[in-house]
Design a protein around this motif. Structure first.
Motif, PDB file in Angstrom:
ATOM      1  N   PRO A   1       0.834  -1.209   0.000  1.00 28.26           N
ATOM      2  CA  PRO A   1       0.000   0.000   0.000  1.00 28.26           C
ATOM      3  C   PRO A   1       0.867   1.257   0.000  1.00 28.26           C
ATOM      4  N   LYS A   2       0.331   2.331  -0.531  1.00 27.27           N
ATOM      5  CA  LYS A   2       1.013   3.625  -0.526  1.00 27.27           C
ATOM      6  C   LYS A   2       0.347   4.513   0.516  1.00 27.27           C
ATOM      7  N   GLY A   3       1.151   5.345   1.172  1.00 30.77           N
ATOM      8  CA  GLY A   3       0.603   6.195   2.216  1.00 30.77           C
ATOM      9  C   GLY A   3       0.201   5.366   3.419  1.00 30.77           C
ATOM     10  N   GLY A   4      -0.787   5.864   4.163  1.00 31.84           N
ATOM     11  CA  GLY A   4      -1.221   5.162   5.361  1.00 31.84           C
ATOM     12  C   GLY A   4      -0.370   5.551   6.552  1.00 31.84           C
ATOM     13  N   GLY A   5      -0.126   4.608   7.442  1.00 34.98           N
ATOM     14  CA  GLY A   5       0.671   4.898   8.621  1.00 34.98           C
ATOM     15  C   GLY A   5      -0.051   5.837   9.564  1.00 34.98           C
ATOM     16  N   ARG A   6       0.725   6.628  10.281  1.00 35.32           N
ATOM     17  CA  ARG A   6       0.158   7.543  11.267  1.00 35.32           C
ATOM     18  C   ARG A   6       0.875   8.873  11.182  1.00 35.32           C
TER      19      ARG A   6
END
Length: 317
Positions: A59-64
């Protein structure tokens, strides 16, 4: 060991653990300010997770969204913070295959073929403009990782970013790094990142880039559904309210007001609020204009004054 792979080994075994794309548990604890953050040896622990191919494409992006507390690496203290005026010159390096597909400091996944970077203190994820001072090339990167921790290096670029800046073969270069603003957590195709680089090519001022990229990437609040629908419709006739020149969108209402005043001689100029990814946007538009020919004439005048992305829209609420 090549420049881009200069990461520090653990002092407790002959295995290598990394900060950056290979963030390990102890460092994550330190950055989060949890118990154990006072340890002086952040290299103890295990390497960060690696994306399992069986799960499909990364996936691209996401995280926190993350800043973190002060932490120490190799007897040097680093102090992450929100620093909107960050603008520094130093050495840029790059990292790639040994860290590819590993989890970054804010929980995203490192893809060396994307325009991302690591920084020791910048809030995550952020946008930064990086200029190679040896050849003049520049790029906007998504900063989503911690590092580098070597000498005078101020940013660690992904393989792709280093290619675009033209220094991957040398391993490092003298660069200028300038903070732009927070990057959206959700950018599943990196379309917003691509829009940011389009704004860079258009020479959009840095303080207007995110707002302009929001518009280009279609990022609006729920109350913008009617606006999007109206813009997607066929041009309206004069009887339905005429035409408008969509000039620009600004996060700073002061910039919107100054733009409005600079166009006052063209007729009626309005400021219309909208919701962007990180708060209110202020759209400046000229009109209403009676017919399409008049609108095209006004558009040419607006573009001649430097608003090259201005467009003709049918009437909207």
């Amino acid at each position: 060991m090549t420049d881009q792979n200069l990461r520090l080994p653990t002092r407790r075994s002959n295995r290598f653990y990394f900060i950056g794309a290979g963030v390990m548990c102890a460092v994550a604890v330190a950055l989060a300010g949890c118990s154990g953050s006072s340890k002086k040896d952040p290299f103890a622990g295990v390497g960060s997770p690696i994306w399992d191919d069986a799960k499909g494409p990364m996936p691209k992006g996401g995280g926190r969204r993350h800043v973190g507390k002060s932490y120490q690496v190799a007897d040097i203290w680093f102090h992450p913070k929100h620093e909107p005026n960050y603008s520094k010159t130093g050495v840029a390096s790059w990292y790639g295959p040994k860290f590819n597909r590993r989890m970054t400091s804010n929980g995203e996944w490192f893809d060396m073929e994307q325009m991302t970077a690591a920084h020791t203190t910048m809030e995550l994820p952020s946008y930064a403009k990086v200029t190679n001072l040896e050849n003049g090339r520049e790029v906007i990167v998504r900063v989503n990782d911690r590092g580098p921790f070597v000498n005078d290096r101020i940013i660690d670029m992904s393989k792709r970013s280093a290619d675009l800046l033209g220094f991957r073969g040398r391993g490092k270069t003298k660069a200028h790094v300038q903070y732009i603003g927070p990057a959206p957590l959700k950018d599943p195709t990196y379309g917003h990142l691509a829009a940011m680089n389009q704004e860079l090519k258009r020479r959009t001022p840095l303080n207007e880039m995110i707002a302009s990229a929001d518009l280009r990437d279609g990022r609006y609040g729920d109350n913008q559904s009617s606006y999007n629908a109206a813009n997607a419709a066929a041009p309206a006739s004069a009887g339905t309210g005429g035409y408008y020149i969509q000039v620009a969108a600004f996060a700073d209402p002061g910039n919107a007001q100054r733009t409005k005043e600079s166009l006052a001689d063209l007729g009626s100029v309005q400021i219309k609020p909208a919701n962007g990814s990180f708060g209110p946007l202020y759209r400046v538009r000229v009109g209403p204009l009676d017919n399409h020919a008049t609108a095209q004439s006004a558009l040419e005048q607006v573009r001649a004054r430097g608003h090259h992305d201005a467009v003709v829209n049918s009437a909207v609420n």
